[in-house]
Enzyme design. Sequence first.
Site, short mmCIF file in Angstrom:
data_model
loop_
_atom_site.label_atom_id
_atom_site.label_comp_id
_atom_site.label_asym_id
_atom_site.label_seq_id
_atom_site.Cartn_x
_atom_site.Cartn_y
_atom_site.Cartn_z
CG HIS A 12 -8.34 -3.15 -1.80
ND1 HIS A 12 -9.05 -2.62 -2.21
CD2 HIS A 12 -6.99 -2.98 -1.68
CE1 HIS A 12 -7.97 -1.04 -1.83
NE2 HIS A 12 -7.64 -1.77 -1.91
NE ARG A 63 -3.72 2.45 2.53
CZ ARG A 63 -3.79 2.85 3.00
NH1 ARG A 63 -3.65 2.21 4.80
NH2 ARG A 63 -5.19 3.84 3.10
#
Length: 298
Positions: free
Chosen positions: A169, A40
Amino acid sequence: DHKLSAGYYDKTCPNVQRVVRQVMAYKVAGEPAVAPAILRLFFHDCFVNGCDASVLLDGTYFSESEKDARPNASLRGFEVIDEIKSVLEHDCPATVSCADVLALASRDAVAMLGGPAWSMPLGRMDSRTADRDGAENLPSPHDNYTSLVSTFRERGLDARDMTALSGAHTVGMANCENYRRRIYGTDGDTNIDPSFAETRRQTCPDGDNEGGMAPFDEQTPMTFDNAYYKDLIARRGLLSSDQALYGSGGRQDNLVEMYSRDGKRFAKDFAKAMVKMGNIRPSKGTTVEVRLNCKMVN
Ligand code: HEM
Ligand SMILES: [Ca+2]
Ligand SMILES: [Ca+2]
């Protein structure tokens, strides 16, 4: 402005890839959750003035930090990057940029989670400035399909890249505040499995700021597989921005269905899109350097 290449450090720091992989392996063994966190970090770096390690800079009296922007409030894993960098400063001083360390670490994070491996082009430079306002404009979990597409397009990534990259994700967690509106229906989106909403409400109360975290992908939260796309088809995407890719008349339905069936195809496209995202360059005129300490300019 030179082209990135996988062999960029072959002569100046031949061990760079091994050092990154070894420190990552050690850190991830101790705390597996740092692997999604690092992935991320790379996304949040590349989307603000390109992949220039701007996200790693601490604030000073003269400059605000991107870390203080709202979308960056829950970023983690900085200490892993710092540790890799300090080993590299010992082995090959003032040679490997923090931006490349982050690129390699995120590549390794994906592989360690069971995802694809690929060759990562190198040669990025570190900026001497951060852009807090830019970081405030990172994609939001409440963005709709149209605004997601345009945020990616502005950075040279098309809707297919976006759909593949969102597959990240398949690992990691999100805080209640980021999916509360979705599970209580206050974002006006009915594209959600009611029993999924009910389950999520158990640990994410309405109204206040309390509440826990939930995995993006309930079945395999720490495996980099294609389960994310199966979740979307089941209307069990955690964020509104996840579900926006499927089932609301969007134009990514076919691709989501393909990835849900063909994990190899997803792995391949994800790797390709990561190289493309890793190629987002700082705007012309940005002063750059190889930072010695990723937290501060030289
Ligand atoms: C499409 C737009 C995107 C939006 C709106 C978005 C938003 C978010 C949000 C809200 C979280 C949870 C943060 C928290 O509650 O702590 C999150 C986590 C995460 N995101 Fe994204 N994201 C997007 C795309 C991406 C991309 C392109 C990648 C990487 C290629 C990525 C990788 C991750 C990972 C790995 C996590 C889990 C982090 C952890 O568990 O520490 N995201 N994202
Ligand atoms: Ca950046
Ligand atoms: Ca998974």
